[in-house]
Design an enzyme around this catalytic site. Structure first.
Site, PDB file in Angstrom:
ATOM      1  N   GLU A   1       6.181  -5.617   7.343  1.00 28.79           N
ATOM      2  CA  GLU A   1       5.492  -4.170   8.304  1.00 28.79           C
ATOM      3  C   GLU A   1       6.131  -4.110   9.669  1.00 28.79           C
ATOM      4  O   GLU A   1       6.261  -3.079  10.080  1.00 28.79           O
ATOM      5  CB  GLU A   1       4.115  -4.692   8.661  1.00 28.79           C
TER       6      GLU A   1
ATOM      7  N   ASP B   1      -0.844  -6.577   7.825  1.00 28.00           N
ATOM      8  CA  ASP B   1      -2.542  -6.215   8.019  1.00 28.00           C
ATOM      9  C   ASP B   1      -3.130  -6.918   6.589  1.00 28.00           C
ATOM     10  O   ASP B   1      -2.729  -7.813   5.979  1.00 28.00           O
ATOM     11  CB  ASP B   1      -2.529  -4.727   7.709  1.00 28.00           C
TER      12      ASP B   1
ATOM     13  N   GLY C   1       0.772  -4.750   1.070  1.00 25.44           N
ATOM     14  CA  GLY C   1      -0.612  -4.507   0.414  1.00 25.44           C
ATOM     15  C   GLY C   1      -0.615  -5.545  -0.820  1.00 25.44           C
ATOM     16  O   GLY C   1      -1.639  -5.798  -1.465  1.00 25.44           O
TER      17      GLY C   1
ATOM     18  N   GLY D   1       0.871  -1.252  -0.026  1.00 29.98           N
ATOM     19  CA  GLY D   1      -0.108   0.109   0.048  1.00 29.98           C
ATOM     20  C   GLY D   1       1.002   1.207   0.239  1.00 29.98           C
ATOM     21  O   GLY D   1       1.936   1.081   0.358  1.00 29.98           O
TER      22      GLY D   1
END
Lengths: 380, 671
Positions: free
Chosen positions: A142, A150, A119, A70
């Site tokens: 992350e 996530d 992402g 992301g």
């Protein structure tokens, strides 16, 4: 700048009679998912689901990356400028896209010919087919950024064999195509030289039957060999160490293993854990452990709560520090706070899993997915 | 008429349909619709689970994780989901080996760290929480672990002194020694004081000599003895200089480290059982086995090297009581674990009843969801409500146990006896009802409910037969009553204070709102308890006045004793529910708990004939109660899914019928 590129250009759309090919098209940013790309993908996936002419979706990336994640740098800039709510909106859309893919009624083939991170995993691993190549590099980095895996990673990492998911999620270890295939993150391994032929064969598909599509991909796949130094050879050690209850215990189990053996992956793993944000490590472990006992929807709801807490920064501002050190200033020397594992207590971890006390906030509302076939719910 | 037309259309379609492929596609089959799609969650499931499990949730989840991720726990794919449960189709011998392998795996991961060497309430709660999770997977696993840590390890902790602790506790925690617990004999079970094994002392060598003098004295049902245990606690009469000093406990090795049976020990298998075949229950005979003097667990009494019997407690009755007091842990554990089994049954049966339909009540209309039948609600939902009450009771008992003091021992003894009996009976009844509510699917072992009946039936018997326990409860209440009367003091303790107050009055007109008040519910329960206790006291003294001994008088008054035992247990359980409810601030969670508490209380009023027999309720009252039970069932119905989801039992530990049972049974799932 992202704004220079129109929304349509960031996701290229091609079609054959029954197949839609979507190409992530921000090669200079390694196809990092911008808010616009996410909106566009959502729109297209929703449209294709009800279009009876669409039987198969192919997702790939332009350039040397499938998708590097992301666009968190943009999110952090947004938060720094004002308000975490805008960041929450970004993640909410991204997670809804992940959920849509995880529960999609039509098969999605993702061609992972390059970098797949964060992402990027979220828009591929939840789909039915994941094709790795010798160019694939997978990682969930992350914890080094002050975030946690996530995009529904607590669902799919926890379903990898044994405690490999904890290893991948906590250390951010990079996996190659062969390792992805071995652990099940990829469903197929196809040498990149055969990708053009594979795509051509897929364009002719006139069916949504997973067995039919699998058979097509099978024709181009091979079973890759794991490299000699691949951590996957040491699954028993990974299992033994990463099954421990706390991050501290995992670390000390690894350290006592490393006195008996000199394998590079162990010292790498120890180094990664020591460099990562202590808060991130603790919430990531809890998230994966809870995720193992939950459905993908519950995982995303929990992760959304967590990511909002991360952005609010009431317990720790590590996410901002991580982005500063890794993505913006690039000094690669983040100063975590709390700085040590033992300073992050259970109450602090608990807080990430609680609802947020803010009138503007509510739990993520995942779209109702009625009459799903069982196959649409769990793919790993 | 509609039906006839409907049938005609179907037959016509069959005849006129030219393409057989098309028939398959146009006739809509049943499809599975996950209950989650249609049901709403009105409260926070996580909060509810916290309330029910009470403590160490993360540790529990960690252990679930360990089991789900290991091949040793026999993961099986059914449709798209994976379930874990032992392969009960294995032979008894294979099941026992698997149990041991699972224990080794958990040991290696650190699950048992601190189970005997860490001290304090926190460590005890952690241990109990983890043990409960092992039991959710398999009763044999939990029992095998329980015998080793709580019976063998517990005996050393509580009956032993420092020299025993130092020598045995760490080795036990690390499974260097494998312990068992030889108390029960072929001829004596609940009556421990009657056991026939005899131990004498030889002052010349400083050894005890343990002997099995007759066949009825063989140790029986000794978990772990048949295959694995290296050591045992032996309960035996101790005879010193020809005088019987009563029952004492000794440590005795029965196998060497290589698994060979020691000299003068004979061991045989108890054989195949109706459940729990992963535990190697065995029988032991001792042929004048010699053990060092130090192996007497000497917390209460000791024998000096020259053979003198020494004890600070002179009265043998008191000595025996002091000795047995620490054994309450077994009942605390059984009470707690039985609630989880009822929860598994209910989670499966209720999820199934929210996805399975039968019969339509309108022509051509859709078939009705099982749980939308009021009759089905009446079968399952009161059991669900009682399981919530049982959770509160089990948590209360656990907290009382881990925070025990010498003063609280008596209360723990009485309450643990009462709750052990009530909760295990509730469990068996719930499993039976859930089995039937699942229809034929309940018969399949993979769907768990039916099989669990056999696995858990033993809970009604071990650690005290339920009927005997209930009589002990009544006997204890009688003693309290008489003691208070004798000293002319108000009753205190065991929750009996209500008897000092004026007798509650039940209103002649019971409205819905009165019926749902804690005041009314408590009044009704207290009224029953106080009246039964005074009747019981009267009956016993009447028999005694007629010249019967006290024991005989008690025996003759068994009907009142049973009624009273139940009255005490129900009242104590309701109190724990009310106390738990009070910890929650107002909101949807509290509202649902209120409904459950009312359903639990009113179902007790409806089902126990004592309320009508002794006139605590009028027949009008009783019908008002009955109507309210039905109303409450329909009000709890919308929360059913949320209530079973709050149990926190991961999907993998339920059965395929709890989820997409069509997919699980599809041809493509046939291997």
């Amino acid at each position: 700048m992202a704004s220079a590129q129109s929304q349509e250009d960031q996701v290229l759309e091609e079609e054959t009679s029954f197949v839609r090919i979507l190409t992530l098209n921000r090669p200079r940013q390694l196809n990092a998912l911008s808010a616009q790309m996410i909106s566009r993908l959502l729109e297209l996936f929703q449209r294709y689901e009800t279009d009876s002419n669409v039987k198969l979706l192919i997702l790939k990336g332009k350039g040397r990356a499938f998708c590097a994640g992301g666009d968190v740098a943009a999110v952090v800039r947004g938060i720094n400028e004002g308000d975490w709510i805008s960041g929450a909106k970004f993640f909410s859309k991204e997670f809804i896209l992940n959920y849509l893919m995880a529960t999609y009624t039509k098969p999605q083939v993702s061609i992972l010919n390059g970098i797949v991170m964060g992402g990027g995993a979220g828009v591929s691993i939840h789909g039915r087919f994941r094709v790795a190549t010798e160019n694939s590099v997978f990682a969930m980095p992350e914890t080094a950024l002050g975030l946690f895996p996530d995009i529904g990673a607590s669902y799919f990492l926890s379903r990898l064999p044994g405690f490999f998911g904890e290893y991948v999620g906590l250390t951010g270890a990079r996996l190659d195509g062969a390792e992805m295939r071995a652990c099940g993150l990829a469903t197929h391994f196809v040498p990149s030289s055969r990708l053009a032929l594979l795509e051509e064969a897929l364009y002719k598909v006139n069916s949504s039957d997973p067995a039919v599509i699998s058979a097509v991909i099978d024709k181009f796949s091979l079973e890759p060999y794991l490299k000699d130094h691949s951590a996957y050879h040491w699954m028993d050690v990974i299992d033994k160490c990463f099954s421990r209850r706390t991050v501290e215990e995992i670390l000390s189990a690894l350290e006592s293993e490393s006195t008996n053996r000199a394998d590079a992956w162990i010292s790498d793993a120890i180094q990664s854990l020591k460099k990562a944000s202590p808060t991130s490590l603790k919430i990531s472990l809890r998230s994966i452990r809870e995720g193992r006992l939950q459905g993908v929807g519950q995982c995303l709801i929990r992760e959304y709560r967590m990511v909002c807490h991360v952005m609010m920064g009431e317990v720790s501002k590590d996410f901002f520090e991580g982005c500063r050190a890794i993505l913006l200033d690039k000094d690669k020397n983040p100063k975590w706070k709390p700085s040590k594992l033992e300073l992050v207590n259970d109450n602090m971890v608990d807080q990430y899993f609680s609802k947020i006390n803010d009138d503007r906030w509510e739990d993520i509302k995942l779209p109702a997915r009625s009459n799903l076939p069982a196959t649409a719910i769990a793919k790993l | 008429m509609d039906r006839a037309i409907h049938r005609t259309i179907i037959i016509k379609n069959h005849l006129l349909q030219p393409n057989s492929d098309q028939i398959l596609t146009t006739n809509a089959c049943l499809s599975y619709s996950p209950p989650e799609l249609n049901e709403v969650y009105d409260f926070d499931l996580k909060e509810m689970r916290k309330l029910l499990d009470g403590h160490n949730l993360q540790e529990q989840d960690w252990l679930f994780n360990l089991m789900v991720q290991s091949k040793l726990f026999n993961p099986r794919k059914r449709g798209e989901k994976v379930y874990v449960a032992p392969d009960y189709n294995q032979t008894m011998e294979q099941q026992r080996e698997m149990t041991m392998k699972r224990i080794s795996y958990l040991l290696e991961r650190g699950v048992f760290e601190g189970w005997l060497t860490a001290k304090g309430a926190e460590a005890e709660l952690r241990k109990l929480a983890l043990l409960e999770v092992t039991g959710i997977f398999d009763h044999s696993l939990a029992i095998k672990i329980g015998v080793h840590f709580f019976l063998w390890g517990g005996a050393i902790q509580f009956f032993g002194t420092q020299r025993h602790h130092e020598k045995w506790l760490r080795d036990t925690e690390n499974y260097v020694v494998l312990g068992c617990f030889a108390m029960t004999e072929l001829g004596h079970g609940s009556n421990v004081r009657g056991i026939e094994t005899v131990t004498t002392y030889d002052a010349n060598t400083g050894e005890f000599i343990i002997n099995t003098p007759c066949e009825s004295a063989q140790k029986y049902w000794i978990g772990g003895a048949a295959n694995h245990a290296t050591h045992t606690i032996v309960f035996s009469q101790l005879e010193i200089n020809g005088k019987n000093q009563g029952v004492h406990a000794f440590i005795c090795q029965i196998r060497d480290a290589a698994g060979n049976i020691c000299p003068n020990i004979r061991i045989a298998d108890c054989g195949h059982k109706i459940g729990l075949n992963g535990v190697d229950n065995g029988r032991i005979w001792f042929d004048n086995v010699r053990i060092p003097r130090e192996n007497l667990l000497n917390s209460v009494a000791d024998v000096s090297p020259d053979g003198q019997y020494l004890s600070s407690i002179k009265d043998p009755d008191q000595r025996f009581a002091a000795f047995m007091a620490p054994l309450t842990s077994g009942r605390v554990i059984i009470a707690g674990s039985s609630v989880y089994k009822a929860k598994i049954g209910l989670a499966i049966a209720i999820r199934y009843s929210l996805s399975r339909r039968a019969f339509s009540i309108t022509p051509n209309g859709p078939e009705v969801l099982l749980l939308d039948y009021p009759s089905h609600q009446r079968r399952l939902l009161p059991l669900l409500a009682k399981s919530y009450a049982a959770s509160c009771a089990a948590n209360y008992l656990k907290m009382m146990y881990v925070n025990r003091t010498p003063q609280s021992n008596k209360t723990i003894h009485v309450v643990s006896s009462a709750f052990k009996a009530i909760l295990t009976w509730h469990n068996m009844r719930t499993l039976q009802e859930c089995r039937e509510a699942c229809g034929g699917q309940g018969l399949k072992t993979e769907n768990r409910v039916g099989h669990l009946k056999g696995e858990f039936d033993v809970q009604l018997t071990f650690e005290g037969d339920n009927n005997v326990l209930m009589q002990q409860v009544s006997k204890a209440l009688l003693a309290e009553y008489l003691a208070a009367q004798k000293r002319n003091r108000p009753l205190q303790g065991l929750g009996l204070e209500h008897m000092n107050k004026p007798c509650p009055v039940i209103p002649s007109q019971l409205t819905s709102s009165i019926l749902r008040t804690t005041q009314f519910q408590m009044d009704a329960f207290c009224l029953r308890e106080r009246d039964l206790l005074s009747r019981f006291v009267m009956k016993v003294s009447q028999h005694q006045a007629e010249g019967q001994s006290k024991d005989y008088a008690l025996m003759l008054s068994y009907q009142l004793a049973e009624d009273l035992g139940r009255a005490f247990s129900d009242r104590a359980m309701l109190q724990t529910f009310i106390d738990t409810e009070a910890t929650i601030s107002s909101g949807s969670l509290k509202n649902v708990l209120g409904l459950l508490r009312s359903l639990y209380a009113l179902t007790c009023l409806e089902e126990d004939a004592a309320f009508l027999r002794y006139g605590y309720l009028s027949t009008d009252n009783a019908s008002a109660v009955r109507n309210e039970v039905q109303k409450l069932c329909s009000e709890i119905r919308p929360h059913a899914l949320a209530l079973v989801s709050s149990f926190g039992i991961p999907d993998a530990f339920l059965g395929p019928i709890a989820f997409d049972w069509i997919d699980a049974n599809a041809w493509s799932s046939v291997q």
